[in-house]
Design a protein around this motif. Structure first.
Motif, short mmCIF file in Angstrom:
data_model
loop_
_atom_site.label_atom_id
_atom_site.label_comp_id
_atom_site.label_asym_id
_atom_site.label_seq_id
_atom_site.Cartn_x
_atom_site.Cartn_y
_atom_site.Cartn_z
N ARG A 56 0.79 -1.09 -0.35
CA ARG A 56 0.17 -0.09 0.35
C ARG A 56 0.74 1.04 -0.14
NH1 ARG A 56 -3.22 -3.27 3.80
NH2 ARG A 56 -2.73 -1.86 5.38
N LEU A 57 1.98 1.16 0.01
CA LEU A 57 2.71 2.19 0.14
C LEU A 57 2.86 3.05 -0.88
CD1 LEU A 57 5.72 1.36 2.59
CD2 LEU A 57 4.04 2.78 3.81
N LYS A 58 2.76 2.32 -2.00
CA LYS A 58 2.94 2.65 -2.97
C LYS A 58 1.68 3.84 -3.78
CE LYS A 58 0.48 -1.25 -5.35
NZ LYS A 58 0.50 -2.26 -7.23
N HIS A 59 1.27 3.48 -3.14
CA HIS A 59 0.19 5.21 -2.85
C HIS A 59 -0.40 5.74 -2.23
CE1 HIS A 59 -1.31 3.50 -7.29
NE2 HIS A 59 -1.40 1.45 -6.60
N LYS A 60 0.17 6.12 -1.30
CA LYS A 60 0.75 7.32 0.16
C LYS A 60 1.39 7.94 -0.44
CE LYS A 60 -1.02 3.98 4.10
NZ LYS A 60 -0.62 3.16 4.89
N THR A 61 0.98 9.82 0.18
CA THR A 61 1.90 10.41 -0.36
C THR A 61 2.85 10.33 0.71
OG1 THR A 61 -0.47 12.02 -0.76
CG2 THR A 61 1.41 12.87 0.77
N GLN A 62 3.78 10.93 0.05
CA GLN A 62 5.48 11.46 0.49
C GLN A 62 5.21 12.90 1.00
OE1 GLN A 62 8.10 9.65 2.11
NE2 GLN A 62 8.92 11.44 2.32
N VAL A 63 4.85 14.05 0.26
CA VAL A 63 5.74 14.99 0.63
C VAL A 63 4.43 15.73 -0.20
CG1 VAL A 63 6.90 17.16 0.23
CG2 VAL A 63 7.52 15.91 1.08
N PHE A 64 3.90 15.37 -2.01
CA PHE A 64 3.14 16.54 -2.07
C PHE A 64 1.81 14.84 -2.65
CE2 PHE A 64 6.88 17.97 -3.87
CZ PHE A 64 6.59 19.73 -3.42
N LEU A 65 1.07 15.86 -2.79
CA LEU A 65 -0.29 15.01 -2.02
C LEU A 65 -1.21 15.25 -3.69
CD1 LEU A 65 -2.38 17.00 0.15
CD2 LEU A 65 -0.86 14.85 0.67
N SER A 66 -1.33 13.48 -4.17
CA SER A 66 -1.62 13.61 -5.47
C SER A 66 -1.12 13.97 -6.91
CB SER A 66 -3.25 13.47 -4.70
OG SER A 66 -3.83 12.54 -4.50
N PRO A 67 0.36 13.95 -6.72
CA PRO A 67 0.80 14.37 -7.73
C PRO A 67 0.72 13.94 -8.96
CG PRO A 67 2.57 13.37 -6.72
CD PRO A 67 0.99 13.15 -5.60
N GLU A 68 0.77 14.53 -10.31
CA GLU A 68 0.66 13.92 -11.09
C GLU A 68 1.23 13.10 -12.23
OE1 GLU A 68 -2.36 16.84 -14.07
OE2 GLU A 68 -3.77 16.60 -12.24
N GLY A 69 2.65 14.09 -11.17
CA GLY A 69 3.58 13.14 -12.29
C GLY A 69 4.11 12.13 -12.05
N ASP A 70 4.75 11.40 -13.28
CA ASP A 70 4.88 10.02 -12.69
C ASP A 70 6.30 10.18 -11.80
OD1 ASP A 70 3.11 8.97 -13.89
OD2 ASP A 70 3.84 8.83 -16.16
N HIS A 71 6.94 10.59 -11.21
CA HIS A 71 8.39 10.82 -10.86
C HIS A 71 8.62 11.27 -9.86
CE1 HIS A 71 9.63 11.23 -15.70
NE2 HIS A 71 9.85 10.11 -14.37
N TYR A 72 7.84 11.93 -8.87
CA TYR A 72 6.99 12.52 -8.04
C TYR A 72 7.61 11.29 -7.18
CZ TYR A 72 5.79 17.22 -9.15
OH TYR A 72 5.99 18.54 -9.92
N ARG A 73 8.21 11.11 -5.48
CA ARG A 73 7.91 10.52 -5.12
C ARG A 73 6.61 10.05 -4.05
NH1 ARG A 73 13.09 12.34 -6.45
NH2 ARG A 73 15.04 11.25 -5.85
N ASP A 312 -4.16 6.86 -0.61
CA ASP A 312 -4.75 7.89 -0.59
C ASP A 312 -6.33 7.70 -1.39
OD1 ASP A 312 -2.30 8.60 0.74
OD2 ASP A 312 -1.51 10.81 -0.79
N ARG A 313 -5.67 7.54 -2.37
CA ARG A 313 -6.66 7.18 -3.12
C ARG A 313 -7.74 7.08 -3.33
NH1 ARG A 313 -4.67 3.20 -8.22
NH2 ARG A 313 -4.43 1.49 -6.93
N TYR A 314 -8.02 5.51 -1.78
CA TYR A 314 -9.34 4.62 -1.33
C TYR A 314 -9.51 5.41 -0.03
CZ TYR A 314 -11.55 1.27 1.00
OH TYR A 314 -12.49 -0.24 1.62
N ALA A 315 -8.80 6.47 0.20
CA ALA A 315 -9.78 6.99 1.33
C ALA A 315 -11.07 8.05 1.20
CB ALA A 315 -8.91 8.01 1.89
#
Length: 330
Positions: A56-73, A312-315
């Motif tokens: 599930r960590l792959k769909h949890k925010t690091q810093v930027f919420l729901s970023p559209e770019g593929d390269h954000y952590r 994030d997306r499930y919430a």
């Protein structure tokens, strides 16, 4: 002699006297038969890697919420970067790399959706409080594996518990604590530049002078300082530690509290608080495993466990299903 026994012989012959030998682990809460291939710490690594909370960590925010770019952590890529840094340091210091890796992979399993905004939200409404390091331990001890937990060794659980505060009992755990901050400071600055929140030139010259102009140079400077200055404890030189502290202070001022980077966090916090209030009032709508927690502990604990495990997306999906009217279909 089994492969595990051969590996443990190699540990005795090659690791530092300050390293934790896998044969000397304090063990698990529930004793299990030894594996003929893997050491106890290698088994812990595998148990974490294959658990649902890790995926599930792959769909949890690091810093930027729901970023559209593929390269954000994401929280998952952050975890992998922490693991890489920690393993590099541990190997150079001849510490137990398997123990280090297991702690690193498990350290953020208890993080909420929406990063630290979610952590603050649950901390404000749950009477038990909320700290993600403590929740990470709860995940591996209680929540994973259908409520049975992962039954990890004491050293791994200790390292996970102490990765943000306190002092881990092992040098491997202390390496992970440094590596966590080294990873997030450098990749958060990188993501802030990518998002247009900062420019490369915004980094103060004294930090660049001390540890380098690029992410690679800065990470190398921190790693080399840890390797060169650690012995009975994990530490950096005074000069590099000062730059490390300055970089962290700079990021708190310009990124972690920046309205441009955190503009959606208020919405995220209110979303989680409303979900929490809903499940407190409607405990029968929790999944069965969390209803059991409510019976064994209390509804606050159960609601907090359920919501903190969401991506994030499930919430967002749960919130929409509960509170957003749907179009009528004939």
């Amino acid at each position: 002699m089994t492969i595990r026994e051969q590996t443990q012989n190699q540990e005795r012959e090659t690791l530092s006297p300050l390293a934790v030998l896998s044969e000397n682990t304090r063990g698990r809460k529930e004793p299990i038969e030894e594996c003929d291939v893997r050491t106890p710490f290698q088994r812990d690594r595998d148990r974490i890697l294959h658990c649902k909370a890790f995926r599930r960590l792959k769909h949890k925010t690091q810093v930027f919420l729901s970023p559209e770019g593929d390269h954000y952590r994401t929280r998952l890529t952050h975890t992998l970067e922490v693991s890489q840094i920690a393993r590099t340091v541990s190997r150079a210091l001849r510490l137990n790399e398997d123990l280090t890796e297991a702690i690193a992979l498990g350290h953020d399993l208890g993080h909420t959706p929406f990063g630290h905004a979610g952590e603050y939200a649950l901390g404000e409404v749950c009477p038990h409080g909320y700290k993600h390091a403590e929740q990470s331990v709860r995940v591996v001890e209680r929540l994973e594996n259908d409520g049975k937990g992962l039954n990890l060794t004491w050293e791994v659980r200790d390292g996970i518990a102490c990765h943000t505060s306190g002092t881990a009992a092992t040098l491997e755990g202390r390496v992970v604590r440094f590596s966590d901050k080294i990873a997030y400071m450098n990749h958060d600055f990188d993501d802030a530049v990518r998002a247009g929140v900062l420019r490369e030139d915004d980094l103060p010259w004294e930090i660049k002078y001390a540890i380098g102009r690029s992410r690679t140079e800065r990470i190398n400077a921190f790693i080399h300082s840890l390797i060169e200055n650690s012995s009975d404890d994990i530490r950096m030189s005074k000069g590099i530690q000062s730059a490390y502290d300055s970089l962290r202070a700079f990021l708190f001022e310009t990124v972690y509290t920046n309205p441009a980077a955190k503009s959606e966090e208020g919405k995220a916090k209110e979303l989680l608080k409303r979900l929490y209030a809903y499940y407190i009032s409607h405990p029968d709508e929790l999944p069965e495993e969390y209803r059991l927690i409510a019976q064994q502990s209390d509804i606050d604990r159960a609601a907090c466990d359920y919501i903190s495990g969401m991506t994030d997306r499930y919430a967002v999906t749960v919130y929409q299903n509960l509170f957003i009217p749907r179009s009528w279909s004939v």
